[in-house]
Write a protein that holds these residues in place. Structure first.
Motif, short mmCIF file in Angstrom:
data_model
loop_
_atom_site.label_atom_id
_atom_site.label_comp_id
_atom_site.label_asym_id
_atom_site.label_seq_id
_atom_site.Cartn_x
_atom_site.Cartn_y
_atom_site.Cartn_z
N LEU A 31 0.66 -1.41 0.04
CA LEU A 31 0.17 0.03 0.00
C LEU A 31 0.77 1.30 -0.09
O LEU A 31 0.37 2.37 -0.32
N VAL A 34 0.66 2.97 -3.16
CA VAL A 34 -0.50 3.89 -3.52
C VAL A 34 -0.49 5.32 -2.39
O VAL A 34 -0.57 6.26 -2.98
N PHE A 35 -0.06 5.11 -1.12
CA PHE A 35 -0.29 6.12 -0.32
C PHE A 35 0.77 7.14 -0.38
O PHE A 35 0.77 8.21 0.11
N TYR A 40 -2.12 10.43 -5.05
CA TYR A 40 -2.79 10.06 -3.79
C TYR A 40 -2.45 11.30 -2.64
O TYR A 40 -3.45 11.74 -2.23
N LEU A 49 -8.81 7.95 3.80
CA LEU A 49 -9.11 6.87 3.23
C LEU A 49 -8.02 5.82 3.34
O LEU A 49 -8.16 4.64 3.12
N LYS A 50 -6.90 5.93 3.90
CA LYS A 50 -5.83 4.96 4.34
C LYS A 50 -6.60 3.79 5.13
O LYS A 50 -6.17 2.80 4.54
N PRO A 52 -9.78 2.58 5.60
CA PRO A 52 -10.70 1.75 4.96
C PRO A 52 -10.00 1.09 3.75
O PRO A 52 -10.27 -0.13 3.74
N ILE A 53 -9.20 1.64 3.26
CA ILE A 53 -8.27 0.87 2.06
C ILE A 53 -7.59 -0.10 2.63
O ILE A 53 -7.45 -1.48 2.19
N ALA A 54 -6.69 0.23 3.76
CA ALA A 54 -5.95 -0.90 4.25
C ALA A 54 -6.72 -2.14 4.94
O ALA A 54 -6.43 -3.11 4.71
N ALA A 56 -9.81 -3.00 3.87
CA ALA A 56 -10.43 -3.82 2.73
C ALA A 56 -9.26 -4.81 1.96
O ALA A 56 -9.69 -5.93 1.83
N VAL A 57 -8.06 -4.26 1.73
CA VAL A 57 -6.93 -4.90 1.33
C VAL A 57 -6.54 -6.16 2.17
O VAL A 57 -6.38 -7.43 1.76
#
Length: 141
Positions: A31, A34-35, A40, A49-50, A52-54, A56-57
């Motif tokens: 990640l 991305v981050f 980004y 969003l960090k 929730p993305i982390a 989900a992944v």
């Protein structure tokens, strides 16, 4: 109820914890692409969003690996989504801790990330700091 039903096997617990730590590092490093990316930092850094993305992944990773820590520790015969969700949340929380470890202790972060943080500390807005750090000119009004 059998009192030994929730007896923990310490060697299994150690393996589960080390697996969670390893997955947390994998997720964090993946990640970071991305981050720490310019787009980004420019458009989504302040949207929260960090996490929730982390999450989900991490849930997708543990489900793909069929790694349900609760099912393993409690010797359940099947895994379920709740176990994957809890395990994914722990992995995601661990990835947040490993981000802090990489950034603060080991000093491993992108040069763009360093420049943006420095410019923001000097009072520059996030958008202006990202533009300055990446060498892009801001759009003219």
């Amino acid at each position: 109820m059998d009192p030994m039903l929730f007896h923990l096997e310490w060697d299994v617990l150690a393996e589960v914890l080390f697996t969670i730590i390893a997955l947390s590092f994998f997720v964090e490093r993946a990640l970071s692409l991305v981050f720490e990316h310019r787009a980004y930092l420019l458009f989504a850094k302040d949207l929260g969003l960090k996490e929730p993305i982390a999450l989900a992944v991490s849930v997708l990773v543990v489900q793909y690996c069929d790694f349900d820590a609760l099912a393993i520790l409690l010797r359940r015969e099947t895994s379920d989504f709740f176990g994957f969700l809890i395990t994914g949340a722990v992995v995601a929380g661990g990835s947040k801790a490993s981000i802090k470890l990489f950034h603060d202790l080991i000093k491993a972060k992108s040069s763009t990330y360093d420049k943006v943080k420095q410019l923001e500390a000097e009072g520059m807005s996030s958008r202006a700091a990202v533009n300055a750090a990446t060498g892009r000119k801001p759009p003219e009004d």
